[in-house]
Motif scaffolding. Structure first.
Motif, mmCIF file in Angstrom:
data_model
loop_
_atom_site.group_PDB
_atom_site.id
_atom_site.type_symbol
_atom_site.label_atom_id
_atom_site.label_comp_id
_atom_site.label_asym_id
_atom_site.label_seq_id
_atom_site.Cartn_x
_atom_site.Cartn_y
_atom_site.Cartn_z
ATOM 1 N N GLY A 162 6.108 -10.554 -2.611
ATOM 2 C CA GLY A 162 4.697 -10.189 -2.638
ATOM 3 C C GLY A 162 4.392 -8.711 -2.666
ATOM 4 N N ILE A 163 5.394 -7.862 -2.432
ATOM 5 C CA ILE A 163 5.131 -6.418 -2.405
ATOM 6 C C ILE A 163 4.601 -5.938 -3.750
ATOM 7 N N GLY A 164 5.189 -6.410 -4.831
ATOM 8 C CA GLY A 164 4.780 -5.952 -6.159
ATOM 9 C C GLY A 164 3.343 -6.312 -6.484
ATOM 10 N N TRP A 165 2.914 -7.517 -6.086
ATOM 11 C CA TRP A 165 1.526 -7.919 -6.335
ATOM 12 C C TRP A 165 0.568 -7.018 -5.578
ATOM 13 N N ASN A 166 0.855 -6.755 -4.317
ATOM 14 C CA ASN A 166 0.005 -5.869 -3.528
ATOM 15 C C ASN A 166 0.017 -4.453 -4.088
ATOM 16 N N MET A 167 1.168 -4.029 -4.559
ATOM 17 C CA MET A 167 1.267 -2.692 -5.149
ATOM 18 C C MET A 167 0.328 -2.532 -6.337
ATOM 19 N N LEU A 205 0.827 -1.208 0.000
ATOM 20 C CA LEU A 205 0.000 0.000 0.000
ATOM 21 C C LEU A 205 0.859 1.255 0.000
ATOM 22 N N LEU A 206 1.934 1.262 0.782
ATOM 23 C CA LEU A 206 2.827 2.433 0.808
ATOM 24 C C LEU A 206 3.448 2.678 -0.566
ATOM 25 N N VAL A 207 3.903 1.611 -1.206
ATOM 26 C CA VAL A 207 4.485 1.763 -2.548
ATOM 27 C C VAL A 207 3.428 2.249 -3.532
ATOM 28 N N ALA A 208 2.216 1.725 -3.443
ATOM 29 C CA ALA A 208 1.132 2.151 -4.334
ATOM 30 C C ALA A 208 0.805 3.627 -4.120
ATOM 31 N N LEU A 209 0.796 4.073 -2.875
ATOM 32 C CA LEU A 209 0.532 5.489 -2.593
ATOM 33 C C LEU A 209 1.612 6.380 -3.188
ATOM 34 N N MET A 210 2.864 5.956 -3.096
ATOM 35 C CA MET A 210 3.952 6.758 -3.653
ATOM 36 C C MET A 210 3.887 6.805 -5.176
ATOM 37 N N ILE A 211 3.673 5.649 -5.799
ATOM 38 C CA ILE A 211 3.617 5.616 -7.260
ATOM 39 C C ILE A 211 2.393 6.369 -7.769
ATOM 40 N N ASN A 212 1.308 6.335 -7.012
ATOM 41 C CA ASN A 212 0.092 7.040 -7.423
ATOM 42 C C ASN A 212 0.303 8.549 -7.465
ATOM 43 N N LYS A 213 1.267 9.043 -6.697
ATOM 44 C CA LYS A 213 1.555 10.479 -6.682
ATOM 45 C C LYS A 213 2.501 10.894 -7.800
ATOM 46 N N ILE A 214 3.146 9.907 -8.424
ATOM 47 C CA ILE A 214 4.103 10.220 -9.480
ATOM 48 C C ILE A 214 3.348 10.500 -10.774
ATOM 49 N N THR A 215 3.633 11.614 -11.371
ATOM 50 C CA THR A 215 2.963 11.981 -12.621
ATOM 51 C C THR A 215 3.762 11.550 -13.852
#
Length: 298
Positions: free
Chosen positions: A175-180, A94-104
């Motif tokens: 598993g981090i990538g799958w959750n991301m 989730l933390l990685v997804a939040l960071m990538i979601n902010k990247i334009t």
């Protein structure tokens, strides 16, 4: 009754049955039949080979599983692996997804980099981790010669809990990538209007996360939790490659112990009973989690 049957015949399309029939045959052959056969095997002293009888033993195999200390250790190790990997994967994903979601810009390369461990071979990666945590591996070299934390080599794979810790690190890394990917898809589905309204009201990032993001991705949380829990119960490769259940079967998980009893001990009745218990346990835990989550949402 005849009228209802005639009405059913009018609505029923035989072409639909023709389309689904190959899939039904395939699923029946490779899913339903093995499950039924395994259930029947669990009540017998199953013997391999032609012209050999398999006497009916009732619940003896189930009793052997429930009273087997190694089976207890394997189940405890499986639960410990679950507790170490599932929450960690979800939080970091989730933390990685939040960071990538902010990247334009350049978000796709970051997604690919984080997803590479997911598509990498379990066996190859497990062998790499076996080298890292070996007595003469990189971990001991780093602790002894670089950081000078210890003067003795640590047997990471020689004791029960340190070996499970190493296997858990491997499981989390894979598993981090799958959750991301799962959480990133959920985050991008949240309407931006909610965040714009929260900005107008003066809400900070934490409040927007707690009152908008989390409620909107609860369904994804439930899906990830259930899938990761089932995956944790089905873990095999990390333990099989890192320790092979040693020393003295102290690092066994359910599937590695099941594999040993099936192909090394050739105790098919025991293995079938253990498989049925594992399946029932997964179903009970999954249903319980779904009920608890739905109750909290209500």
């Amino acid at each position: 009754m005849k009228e209802k049957f005639k009405e059913f015949r009018k609505k029923f399309d035989w072409r639909t049955l023709v389309i689904f029939l190959p899939g039904l045959i395939f699923v029946s052959m490779f899913t339903f039949y093995p499950m039924i056969k395994m259930f029947l095997m669990s009540f017998t002293d199953w013997n391999i080979g032609l012209n050999q009888t398999s006497p009916f033993v009732g619940f003896e195999n189930y009793y052997r599983v429930l009273t087997d200390p190694i089976a207890h250790i394997a189940l405890e190790n499986t639960f410990l692996y679950l507790l170490l990997t599932v929450p960690t994967q979800m939080i970091l994903g989730l933390l990685v997804a939040l960071m990538i979601n902010k990247i334009t810009k350049f978000s796709i390369p970051f997604r690919v980099l984080y997803y590479l461990p997911v598509i990498s071979s379990w066996v190859v990666v497990a062998l790499l981790f076996r080298y890292i945590f070996n007595n003469d591996g990189l971990m001991n070299y780093f602790l002894m010669d670089v950081l000078h934390i210890t003067n003795e080599k640590i047997g990471w794979l020689s004791t029960r809990f340190s070996a499970l810790f190493a296997a858990s690190i491997l499981g989390v890394w894979k598993g981090i990538g799958w959750n991301m990917i799962i959480f990133l898809a959920a985050l991008q589905a949240v309407p931006k209007d909610y965040y714009e309204a929260a900005d107008i009201d003066g809400a900070n990032a934490w409040k927007k996360f707690m009152h908008i993001t989390l409620p909107m991705i609860k369904g994804t949380f439930t899906f990830a939790l259930v899938m990761l829990t089932i995956g944790a119960f089905n873990t095999y490769t990390p333990i099989a490659v890192l320790t092979e259940g040693n020393p003295h079967h102290q690092t066994e998980v359910v599937l590695t112990w099941l594999n040993f009893k099936t192909f090394s001990a050739l105790d098919m009745g025991y293995s079938a009973a253990l498989s049925m218990i594992l399946m029932a346990l997964i179903v009970i835990i999954t249903i319980t989690m779904l009920k608890v989550i739905n109750r909290k949402e209500k």
